[in-house]
Design a protein around this motif. Structure first.
Motif, PDB file in Angstrom:
ATOM      1  N   LEU A   1       0.829  -1.215   0.000  1.00 54.34           N
ATOM      2  CA  LEU A   1       0.000   0.000   0.000  1.00 54.34           C
ATOM      3  C   LEU A   1       0.859   1.259   0.000  1.00 54.34           C
ATOM      4  O   LEU A   1       0.485   2.270  -0.614  1.00 54.34           O
ATOM      5  CB  LEU A   1      -0.942   0.016   1.207  1.00 54.34           C
ATOM      6  CG  LEU A   1      -2.193  -0.839   1.050  1.00 54.34           C
ATOM      7  CD1 LEU A   1      -2.999  -0.837   2.343  1.00 54.34           C
ATOM      8  CD2 LEU A   1      -3.048  -0.350  -0.115  1.00 54.34           C
TER       9      LEU A   1
ATOM     10  N   GLN B   1       0.442   3.952  -2.870  1.00 56.30           N
ATOM     11  CA  GLN B   1       0.059   5.339  -2.595  1.00 56.30           C
ATOM     12  C   GLN B   1       1.094   6.323  -3.129  1.00 56.30           C
ATOM     13  O   GLN B   1       0.736   7.364  -3.684  1.00 56.30           O
ATOM     14  CB  GLN B   1      -0.158   5.524  -1.084  1.00 56.30           C
ATOM     15  CG  GLN B   1      -1.488   4.902  -0.643  1.00 56.30           C
ATOM     16  CD  GLN B   1      -1.563   4.577   0.837  1.00 56.30           C
ATOM     17  OE1 GLN B   1      -0.613   4.774   1.586  1.00 56.30           O
ATOM     18  NE2 GLN B   1      -2.714   4.053   1.258  1.00 56.30           N
TER      19      GLN B   1
ATOM     20  N   GLU C   1     -10.817   7.436  -6.062  1.00 56.56           N
ATOM     21  CA  GLU C   1     -10.768   7.896  -4.667  1.00 56.56           C
ATOM     22  C   GLU C   1     -11.850   7.199  -3.839  1.00 56.56           C
ATOM     23  O   GLU C   1     -11.608   6.759  -2.711  1.00 56.56           O
ATOM     24  CB  GLU C   1     -10.970   9.417  -4.646  1.00 56.56           C
ATOM     25  CG  GLU C   1     -10.549  10.058  -3.353  1.00 56.56           C
ATOM     26  CD  GLU C   1     -10.525  11.583  -3.464  1.00 56.56           C
ATOM     27  OE1 GLU C   1     -10.272  12.105  -4.581  1.00 56.56           O
ATOM     28  OE2 GLU C   1     -10.780  12.235  -2.442  1.00 56.56           O
TER      29      GLU C   1
ATOM     30  N   LEU D   1     -10.832   3.643  -3.147  1.00 56.74           N
ATOM     31  CA  LEU D   1      -9.840   3.515  -2.076  1.00 56.74           C
ATOM     32  C   LEU D   1     -10.489   3.630  -0.700  1.00 56.74           C
ATOM     33  O   LEU D   1     -10.060   2.965   0.253  1.00 56.74           O
ATOM     34  CB  LEU D   1      -8.747   4.574  -2.229  1.00 56.74           C
ATOM     35  CG  LEU D   1      -7.674   4.245  -3.267  1.00 56.74           C
ATOM     36  CD1 LEU D   1      -6.701   5.408  -3.416  1.00 56.74           C
ATOM     37  CD2 LEU D   1      -6.910   2.968  -2.865  1.00 56.74           C
TER      38      LEU D   1
ATOM     39  N   THR E   1       0.749   6.462  -6.904  1.00 60.59           N
ATOM     40  CA  THR E   1      -0.454   7.227  -7.258  1.00 60.59           C
ATOM     41  C   THR E   1      -0.200   8.731  -7.111  1.00 60.59           C
ATOM     42  O   THR E   1      -0.597   9.529  -7.982  1.00 60.59           O
ATOM     43  CB  THR E   1      -1.624   6.798  -6.354  1.00 60.59           C
ATOM     44  OG1 THR E   1      -1.811   5.398  -6.466  1.00 60.59           O
ATOM     45  CG2 THR E   1      -2.910   7.513  -6.754  1.00 60.59           C
ATOM     46  N   ALA E   2       0.464   9.094  -6.029  1.00 58.24           N
ATOM     47  CA  ALA E   2       0.746  10.520  -5.806  1.00 58.24           C
ATOM     48  C   ALA E   2       1.635  11.076  -6.920  1.00 58.24           C
ATOM     49  O   ALA E   2       1.429  12.196  -7.405  1.00 58.24           O
ATOM     50  CB  ALA E   2       1.420  10.713  -4.437  1.00 58.24           C
TER      51      ALA E   2
ATOM     52  N   GLN F   1     -10.072   0.712   1.970  1.00 58.67           N
ATOM     53  CA  GLN F   1      -9.451   0.932   3.281  1.00 58.67           C
ATOM     54  C   GLN F   1     -10.379   0.541   4.429  1.00 58.67           C
ATOM     55  O   GLN F   1      -9.952  -0.063   5.406  1.00 58.67           O
ATOM     56  CB  GLN F   1      -8.998   2.392   3.400  1.00 58.67           C
ATOM     57  CG  GLN F   1      -7.729   2.642   2.558  1.00 58.67           C
ATOM     58  CD  GLN F   1      -7.510   4.106   2.203  1.00 58.67           C
ATOM     59  OE1 GLN F   1      -8.316   4.973   2.529  1.00 58.67           O
ATOM     60  NE2 GLN F   1      -6.408   4.375   1.504  1.00 58.67           N
TER      61      GLN F   1
END
Lengths: 139, 139, 139, 139
Positions: A16, A20, C13, C16, A23-24, C20
């Motif tokens: 993860l 993440q 988004e 996710l 993705t950023a 989560q």
């Protein structure tokens, strides 16, 4: 004699972190991507298809990760006709597309990331950002 | 934060308008065609195989539409070896054959059309005629 | 005449957030899971395989989500021999396993979640927790 | 000695008549359907997925039509274990789901229709309406 061996593996928490950060970076460069993280055996650990990424890249991104995990090398570096032979002999599990990177920790393969939907250069920037974030956690 | 997004999609009625106009154009130019209309995700909405069209074009026409939907671009515009790599990595879902066009309304992808059995030029004339008819309905 | 239709879709988004919350619930009940989120057409949006989850569940979790998206109903509710017939006729895309739930917002399908590796009851608790988190964002 | 044989075949114009009448019946009974028309060999002639029909029914509707064309009988009428054996031996081309009907003209098979997304009864009403419209054209 060693009948067993000890292996470092990416955890889902590690996957993860990679996902993440990748993705950023994709958001930062403005390129929606499909991002796949696989374990050492090439099995899917984590995945995200960003809004606007190509639907078909869900498959190519994953196969890039699978290929990088298998060889512990970036995907897309084999010459022909070897590459085409491997595609056929693995029923498409191997891909010679660029955008897959092995995730190496202290010289050991712990998993791989594959990115698809951008150009090969964009895919690799995003993949590397994911790996860098993981390595930063370990530093 | 946008957890949902609003998307324009081709309706089945819209798909039939595209199909009928494409068929009419194929008759006008005297080339029997396979014509496939897919949604944004590449799932089949409407299809016609005209009398005399090649049987195998039922598959190639559909994959042209799938490819155009995925990238929101005409199919058949990638250079090698990237194209061959994508064919393999997507298990043949991607095609680099010409004859697939995205259906764009006000800059938004709403579906795609793929045409096969003629030459690439004939396929594209027929595909474009289908899109033009839809846009005329919206004008 | 409606040649186009307007559809709500889960964003990445949103996917996710579902992922989560589902993961957090799986941790809370102590059951490692494979969790797949798909769009309305059944294409993968987000995925996580938690440490200790069954490797094969990467596929069953995804097909549960695909099935729930297709019918806008929970997976696993069909009687035999209909269910087995659909498994075969869709080449395994349909599954009658429990653990897939449609994600409905104001009565509209926006995607689906599939969970696998636990019991059907555990899978459903985790799937529902993901959906609840999304709905809480929208409240 | 007859080394050649003459066969009646559904034309694409005939297939569209079947498709349109089946679609009209589905609208009349308020059940969105996937409707597939195939030729005597089971190759797709015409297809429509109505708004709201299940995505996965694009495959099951088609296999119902293929099966009905192959046997010149309605699909879904075989007993087990024969049906399961045929599913396996044909790699899922054969289906024992109900909702496929052969299109017979003067006792000759000219094609078949498969309908999916409703109950078997709804699927069959829609399929029969398509066939009835074709026969009315020939009366």
């Amino acid at each position: 004699m060693a009948v067993l061996q000890n292996r470092l593996e990416l955890s889902s928490e590690g996957a993860l972190i990679v996902l993440q950060a990748a993705t950023a970076k994709a958001q930062e460069i403005g390129v929606p991507q499909c991002i796949a993280i696989v374990d050492r055996g090439g099995h899917l650990l984590a995945f995200l298809r960003m809004d606007g990424a190509k639907v078909l890249s869900q498959w190519s991104a994953t196969q890039k990760a699978v290929t990088a995990a298998s060889s512990a090398k970036p995907s897309g570096e084999l010459a022909e006709p070897l590459a085409a032979g491997l595609v056929a002999a693995t029923q498409g599990r191997f891909t010679n597309l660029r955008g897959g990177l092995p995730i190496m920790v202290s010289g050991c393969l712990v998993g791989a990331i594959g990115v698809g939907s951008g150009t090969a250069e964009q895919d690799l920037i995003v993949a590397q950002a994911g790996i860098d974030a993981l390595l930063a956690c370990l530093a």
